[in-house]
Design an enzyme around this catalytic site. Structure first.
Site, short mmCIF file in Angstrom:
data_model
loop_
_atom_site.label_atom_id
_atom_site.label_comp_id
_atom_site.label_asym_id
_atom_site.label_seq_id
_atom_site.Cartn_x
_atom_site.Cartn_y
_atom_site.Cartn_z
N ASP A 51 0.83 -1.20 0.00
CA ASP A 51 0.00 0.00 0.00
C ASP A 51 0.87 1.25 0.00
OD1 ASP A 51 -2.96 1.09 0.78
OD2 ASP A 51 -1.42 2.25 1.84
N TYR A 56 2.57 9.89 -0.06
CA TYR A 56 3.68 9.28 0.66
C TYR A 56 5.02 9.56 -0.01
CZ TYR A 56 -0.09 6.41 2.71
OH TYR A 56 -1.24 5.97 3.31
N LYS A 81 -3.01 6.01 -4.11
CA LYS A 81 -4.11 6.91 -3.76
C LYS A 81 -3.91 8.30 -4.37
CE LYS A 81 -3.96 4.66 0.75
NZ LYS A 81 -2.54 4.28 0.71
N HIS A 114 -7.93 9.56 -1.58
CA HIS A 114 -7.28 9.47 -0.28
C HIS A 114 -8.09 10.12 0.86
CE1 HIS A 114 -2.96 9.08 1.51
NE2 HIS A 114 -3.87 8.70 2.38
#
Length: 286
Positions: A51, A56, A81, A114
């Site tokens: 994931d 990120y 996401k 997200h």
């Protein structure tokens, strides 16, 4: 959804796609050597679900680790996401294509919006989500995304999305750990056959000081992490533990060889102080 979990550790999504029931989370894993090393180790010990997210900043590391692992791409389930700064049909198409480029793959197994109500779109979040979802639906129908879903969405956000959606979300990823279960959202998603994924399944680390969980870990000859993740699995959730420590990565995967009794499941559900308070997706500052 507990009955939906088979012995190999998979769930079936509402589009009949199989998804590994335990994922390796990469939130706050620094891009570069640290992320590549951790993800490679996760794949080595048996994880087949990774994931990541645009926010990120480590999608490229995911792609590098997958290639270096020598595990066939088709055996790995990769999630990413949509970032909060991006909404709209064309913008979402571009964002997904950018993620595909960074990961170095022709398709993603799951792609999520997200957050439901970013600051940038607060005055028009319903329309913004609808346009992005329309793009995800088209990418899903084209085969670039094998499944699509949402993250941090509460029932009113999903109701708004379903006003225009032609494809129902397959997943809702929310913050969830022992003692922190947003049951209204969970029950809503269960009723609509939307799988719940649990991020931060070990809370903020406070569970490691909990005396009840310490006792249960001793009882089952497991660690507190393993007890917490097994609780999540038996609840029918899909937990996403994160670690960059090889021993912890391995430990967090060893949760398929024991079962927690119904009585102890109830005890774990009543653990307190997992987080500072509930997530407020309509009040986030980003």
């Amino acid at each position: 959804m507990e009955d939906n979990m088979n012995k190999q550790g998979y769930y079936d999504l509402n589009n009949d796609l199989s998804i590994p029931s335990l994922a390796f989370g990469t939130w706050q894993v620094e891009d570069g050597k640290e992320a590549v090393t951790a993800i490679k180790e996760a794949l080595r010990v048996g994880y087949r679900h990774i994931d990541t997210a645009m926010m990120y900043g480590n999608e490229e590391s995911v792609g590098k680790a997958v290639k270096l692992s020598k595990v066939p791409r088709e055996d790995i389930f990769i999630t990413s996401k949509l970032a909060n700064l991006i909404r709209g049909y064309d913008e979402t198409i571009k964002a997904v294509n950018k993620s595909l480029e960074k990961v170095g793959t022709d398709y993603l197994d799951l792609y999520l919006i997200h957050w439901p109500n970013p600051v940038k779109y607060r005055q028009e979040w319903k329309k913004a989500n609808a346009e992005s979802w329309r793009a995800l639906e088209d990418l899903y129908k084209a085969g670039k995304l094998r499944s699509i879903g949402i993250s941090n969405f509460e029932p009113h956000h999903i109701d708004a999305l379903l006003e225009t959606a032609t494809v129902k979300p397959m997943v809702n990823q929310i913050r969830l750990c022992p003692g922190e279960e947003p049951m209204e959202t969970i029950q809503y998603c269960k009723d609509k056959n939307i799988l719940i994924e649990a991020y931060s399944p070990l809370g903020k680390g406070r569970i490691f000081e909990d005396e009840v969980l310490k006792g249960l870990a001793d009882k089952y000859n497991k660690t507190i992490s393993q007890i917490s993740l097994r609780w999540s699995l038996q609840k029918g959730y899909l937990p996403l533990p994160k670690s960059v420590t090889p021993s912890r990565i391995k430990e967090n995967f060893e949760v398929f060889d024991f079962t927690i009794s119904p009585e102890d499941m109830d005890i774990i559900s009543k653990v307190e102080n997992c987080f500072d308070g509930p997530i407020m997706p309509d009040e986030t500052g980003f």
